[in-house]
Design a protein around this motif. Structure first.
Motif, PDB file in Angstrom:
ATOM      1  N   TYR A 130      41.133  35.134  42.103  1.00 36.25           N
ATOM      2  CA  TYR A 130      41.845  35.302  40.587  1.00 36.25           C
ATOM      3  C   TYR A 130      42.127  33.905  39.875  1.00 36.25           C
ATOM      4  O   TYR A 130      43.419  33.535  40.220  1.00 36.25           O
ATOM      5  N   GLU A 140      46.130  40.522  41.164  1.00 36.05           N
ATOM      6  CA  GLU A 140      45.547  41.400  40.519  1.00 36.05           C
ATOM      7  C   GLU A 140      46.013  42.103  39.296  1.00 36.05           C
ATOM      8  O   GLU A 140      45.336  42.012  38.121  1.00 36.05           O
ATOM      9  N   GLN A 174      48.693  38.619  37.510  1.00 38.54           N
ATOM     10  CA  GLN A 174      47.936  37.232  37.374  1.00 38.54           C
ATOM     11  C   GLN A 174      49.160  35.985  37.653  1.00 38.54           C
ATOM     12  O   GLN A 174      49.423  34.966  37.066  1.00 38.54           O
TER      13      GLN A 174
END
Length: 411
Positions: free
Chosen positions: A11, A357, A360
């Motif tokens: 991420y 996820e 953020q």
């Protein structure tokens, strides 16, 4: 920590409060590299060598215990108040090597253990694991740190084990951000002298105080020959130099022979692991120290101002997002790179993945740095290497996660 690296890679747009890296804006590598000849000149003048001889010397294998010990001794006195002779310093490949060498040298008998606060810096956990040395968490639930050390020493003795070392970051602890007062430091030194426990004082953040009165380093306060001081240039200059040090007291528990034996032991162990710390990197650090008259105060001042602004910004955003608490609280560290957040629910690996996820943002669960299950509702937030805009976005996202989690929790 590998898990956190994987999450950050998965991420890349997530704001990460997990990494305690120094801010890269203050790395002056071009200037520092240009200063290497300055150290060559210093070495030529000191030892009566030619420039060519010095260049070949620095490029060769070198003295195991270090090349720039004299300059480091002056810098430690100027900036940290640590008075030592160059001969009592072992230059290491970062503070991590210093820590590993000390644990291995001190804990040589079955039943020898290292004491530490809980949670603790993951580096000491890894060192103890690799050395097959037990790491014992202090129980600070009742009384002071010094009292907890005494209780631990007595309990271990009753089990046929012995506390040989105590690992501490007394100023702006990693991970909690907490600082020990001078009174606490003196009490710790007294109890460690009584039980003959060597204090491994790790001081990576000591020059990054933003407010309040500074307590002297434990090495400065040490009257018993208890403290081995661990230093590093990773935060004051940059991590890539990989130069740290271990400073052994003039006498170890009053015994000059024991001090010399420990120095020899550290040097022997280092010679089998890294042979010697990079002399080219030592020359870079030496050039910086010569340019700065063996004090890093001028170089550190802008970075310290930067970190203070970011600490204050993070504190302000937390106060704005949690005006009524919502069961969330935090400390106000007087310096360093981190603060601790207390949450009304458990936060672990599953929650990290969920935050990354769906929100953020990536905080560091304190449970990753704990020696038991007592830290499950705490997280560490690093403010050293995030921008103000990232702080704004990250705190807002984390606050959304907290509020939604609290609202979804039964009762």
């Amino acid at each position: 920590m590998n898990f956190l690296n994987e999450v950050a890679a998965d991420y890349p747009l997530a704001v990460s409060f997990a990494s305690g890296r120094p801010a890269e804006a203050f790395f002056e590598l071009d200037t520092w590299l240009e200063g290497i000849p300055r150290y060559f000149d210093h070495l030529a003048s000191r030892d009566g060598r030619s420039a060519d001889e010095v260049a070949r010397l620095v490029g060769q294998y070198g003295r195991t215990n270090g090349l720039i010990n004299d300059l480091v001794a002056m810098q430690l006195l100027a900036d940290d108040g640590v008075r030592c002779r160059a001969e009592n310093i072992v230059i290491t490949a970062g503070c991590q090597e210093a820590l590993a060498l000390c644990v291995q040298a001190l804990c040589v008998q079955p039943g020898d253990v290292v004491l530490t606060r809980n949670p603790t810096y993951i580096g000491i956990t890894g060192v103890a694991t690799l050395a097959d040395v037990d790491l014992v968490a202090l129980d600070e639930g009742a009384g002071s740190v010094a009292e907890a050390i005494g209780r631990a020493a007595r309990t271990l003795a009753a089990q046929g084990r012995r506390a040989r070392a105590l690992y501490l970051i007394p100023s702006f602890d990693n991970p909690t951000g907490a600082t020990l007062s001078q009174t606490e430091r003196l009490a710790i030194l007294d109890v460690c002298q009584r039980y003959r426990i060597v204090v491994l004082e790790d001081n990576p953040y000591g020059m990054f105080r933003y407010e309040g009165e500074a307590a002297p380093s434990m090495a400065t306060l040490d009257q018993h020959g208890v403290v081995v001081y661990l230093g590093t240039y990773s935060k004051t200059l940059c991590p890539a130099v990989r130069i740290g040090c271990a400073v052994v007291p003039e006498t170890l528990f009053g015994d000059a022979g024991a001090s010399r034996a420990l120095l020899d032991d550290l040097g022997m162990r280092k010679s089998f692991v890294t042979v010697n710390s990079s002399q080219l990197n030592q020359a870079l650090v030496g050039g910086v120290l010569l340019a700065e008259q063996c004090s890093l105060e001028r170089l550190v001042a802008p970075a310290r101002h930067h970190y203070r602004i970011h600490r204050d910004h993070l504190l302000g955003r937390l106060a704005a997002e949690f005006p009524n608490g919502c069961g969330v609280s935090w400390n106000r560290p007087e310096g360093g790179f981190f603060l601790t957040l207390e949450l009304p629910f458990a936060f672990g690996q599953e929650q990290v993945s969920h935050c990354a996820e769906n929100y953020q943002v990536i905080p560091l669960p304190m449970s990753f740095l704990a020696l038991d299950g007592s830290q499950d509702r705490r997280v560490r937030m690093a403010f050293s290497n995030v921008s103000e805009a990232q702080i704004d976005a990250g705190v807002s996202r984390f606050a959304d996660f907290v509020r939604e989690t609290v609202a979804a929790t039964p009762g």
